[in-house]
Design an enzyme around this catalytic site. Structure first.
Site, PDB file in Angstrom:
ATOM      1  N   ASP A  10      26.140  53.624  78.888  1.00 41.89           N
ATOM      2  CA  ASP A  10      26.957  52.517  78.373  1.00 41.89           C
ATOM      3  C   ASP A  10      26.883  51.390  79.391  1.00 41.89           C
ATOM      4  OD1 ASP A  10      28.847  51.070  76.806  1.00 41.89           O
ATOM      5  OD2 ASP A  10      30.463  51.741  78.108  1.00 41.89           O
ATOM      6  N   SER A  11      27.350  50.231  78.986  1.00 39.73           N
ATOM      7  CA  SER A  11      27.416  49.105  79.920  1.00 39.73           C
ATOM      8  C   SER A  11      28.455  49.364  81.001  1.00 39.73           C
ATOM      9  CB  SER A  11      27.796  47.837  79.166  1.00 39.73           C
ATOM     10  OG  SER A  11      29.085  48.015  78.598  1.00 39.73           O
ATOM     11  N   CYS A  73      27.270  53.035  73.373  1.00 39.56           N
ATOM     12  CA  CYS A  73      27.589  51.603  73.424  1.00 39.56           C
ATOM     13  C   CYS A  73      27.144  50.976  72.102  1.00 39.56           C
ATOM     14  CB  CYS A  73      26.813  50.979  74.589  1.00 39.56           C
ATOM     15  SG  CYS A  73      26.946  49.203  74.733  1.00 39.56           S
ATOM     16  N   THR A  75      26.988  47.811  71.416  1.00 37.57           N
ATOM     17  CA  THR A  75      26.176  46.615  71.657  1.00 37.57           C
ATOM     18  C   THR A  75      24.724  47.002  71.934  1.00 37.57           C
ATOM     19  OG1 THR A  75      28.159  45.700  72.677  1.00 37.57           O
ATOM     20  CG2 THR A  75      26.135  44.460  72.963  1.00 37.57           C
ATOM     21  N   GLU A 151      37.103  47.347  82.597  1.00 45.48           N
ATOM     22  CA  GLU A 151      36.283  47.759  83.754  1.00 45.48           C
ATOM     23  C   GLU A 151      37.073  47.634  85.067  1.00 45.48           C
ATOM     24  OE1 GLU A 151      32.901  48.854  84.154  1.00 45.48           O
ATOM     25  OE2 GLU A 151      33.075  49.298  82.023  1.00 45.48           O
ATOM     26  N   CYS A 183      33.520  48.917  69.721  1.00 43.95           N
ATOM     27  CA  CYS A 183      33.094  48.908  71.123  1.00 43.95           C
ATOM     28  C   CYS A 183      33.688  50.147  71.763  1.00 43.95           C
ATOM     29  CB  CYS A 183      33.615  47.643  71.808  1.00 43.95           C
ATOM     30  SG  CYS A 183      33.394  47.650  73.608  1.00 43.95           S
ATOM     31  N   HIS A 185      34.569  50.808  74.645  1.00 41.34           N
ATOM     32  CA  HIS A 185      35.652  50.590  75.618  1.00 41.34           C
ATOM     33  C   HIS A 185      37.029  50.568  74.931  1.00 41.34           C
ATOM     34  CE1 HIS A 185      32.454  49.330  78.366  1.00 41.34           C
ATOM     35  NE2 HIS A 185      33.338  49.179  79.342  1.00 41.34           N
TER      36      HIS A 185
HETATM   37  N1  DGL Z   1      30.986  49.736  75.432  1.00 44.43           N
HETATM   38  C1  DGL Z   1      30.184  48.632  74.993  1.00 44.43           C
HETATM   39  C2  DGL Z   1      30.093  48.621  73.475  1.00 44.43           C
HETATM   40  O1  DGL Z   1      30.370  49.612  72.851  1.00 44.43           O
HETATM   41  C3  DGL Z   1      30.717  47.396  75.638  1.00 44.43           C
HETATM   42  C4  DGL Z   1      29.797  46.234  75.530  1.00 44.43           C
HETATM   43  C5  DGL Z   1      29.903  45.247  76.630  1.00 44.43           C
HETATM   44  O2  DGL Z   1      29.597  45.617  77.767  1.00 44.43           O
HETATM   45  O3  DGL Z   1      30.207  44.102  76.318  1.00 44.43           O
HETATM   46  O4  DGL Z   1      29.713  47.654  72.866  1.00 44.43           O
END
Ligand code: DGL
Length: 262
Positions: A10-11, A73, A75, A151, A183, A185
């Site tokens: 994930d990011s 993730c 995205t 974060e 998302c 998060h």
């Molecule tokens: N957890 C990522 C998602 O599901 C976050 C994306 C981001 O870093 O903007 O999209």
């Protein structure tokens, strides 16, 4: 192959909302989770940048021997999964906003979708949204600013409440009865979101569905781990690990978190 770990990336730390569901459903599968927090948020980057980061993350997980990769993730999935599937020879499981169940279950005919700009503007999202929301009013909202606050561990900060209020309150005017969390998060914000929207709005996320899909793919490809001892898990993060430790502190799984220069 069967004893090799499942990889997830994930990011940042948000994809652990998916990881938790996976380790709960598949206790004998080892996992390696990669949090690319240094490069968060992905949602504000171009599609090309998101693909390049997804390649880097995938290469790392493959170098660790992963037999299957979960793109934890939305995205990265909506921008990069087609590329990854056509360039690598292992199974990928992705995550997309759960629009279909929300649209099918909606009684008011209106649903909200909270996701990143990168997801909302992707071709894959557009395709899925158009397919399932023909007679549904869908209110799309970019959650800009939420990922960086999560974060930083500011889950109960005033800034976060203010952003959520700004993004969600207008949806109530459309009488939504479902909110799709697009998302990984955002599941960490469910109590705050429910507080703003009220109990009449059902919040939908994709964690459990992804875990079930992972189980199905492992079985179909005959690569399920045959071990009968509870697995150990490794999480890597390329920034300070304090917030990650904090959000996983009540997780019953056995895991180690390491900081990585990546
Ligand atoms: N957890 C990522 C998602 O599901 C976050 C994306 C981001 O870093 O903007 O999209």
């Amino acid at each position: 192959m069967k004893q090799q770990p499942i990889g997830l990336f994930d990011s940042g730390i948000g994809g652990t909302s998916i990881w938790k569901e996976v380790v709960k459903l598949l206790p004998y599968e080892k996992t390696i989770y990669l949090a690319d927090s240094k490069n968060a948020p992905y949602g504000e980057k171009s599609s090309e940048e998101i693909i390049a980061l997804s390649i880097k993350n995938t290469d790392f997980l493959i170098s660790q021997g992963c037999k299957l990769i979960i793109i934890a993730c939305n995205t990265a999935t909506t921008n990069a999964i087609d590329y990854l599937r056509s360039h690598y020879n292992i199974p990928f499981i992705g995550i997309e906003p759960a629009i279909k169940p929300a649209a099918l279950q909606s009684k008011t005919g209106a649903i909200g979708i909270l996701a990143t700009k990168g997801t909302l503007t992707s071709k894959l999202f557009e395709k899925t949204a158009n397919e399932y929301t023909k007679n549904i009013t869908k209110i799309e909202q970019d959650g800009e600013g939420l990922v960086p606050l999560i974060e930083e561990g500011k889950l109960n900060s005033i800034e976060l409440y203010q952003l959520l209020n700004k993004y969600l309150k207008p949806m109530l005017r459309f009488n939504i009865d479902h909110l799709v969390l697009g998302c990984t998060h955002y599941p960490y914000l469910i109590p705050q979101i429910q507080d703003i929207l009220g109990e009449q709005v059902k919040i939908i996320d994709s964690g459990e569905a992804v875990a079930k899909q992972t189980k199905a793919i492992l079985e179909k490809q005959d690569i399920s781990n045959t071990s009968t001892s509870i697995a150990n898990h490794q999480l890597y993060i390329n920034s300070n690990k304090t917030v990650l430790e904090q959000i996983l502190k009540d997780t019953p799984a056995k895991f180690t978190i390491s900081e990585l220069d990546f």
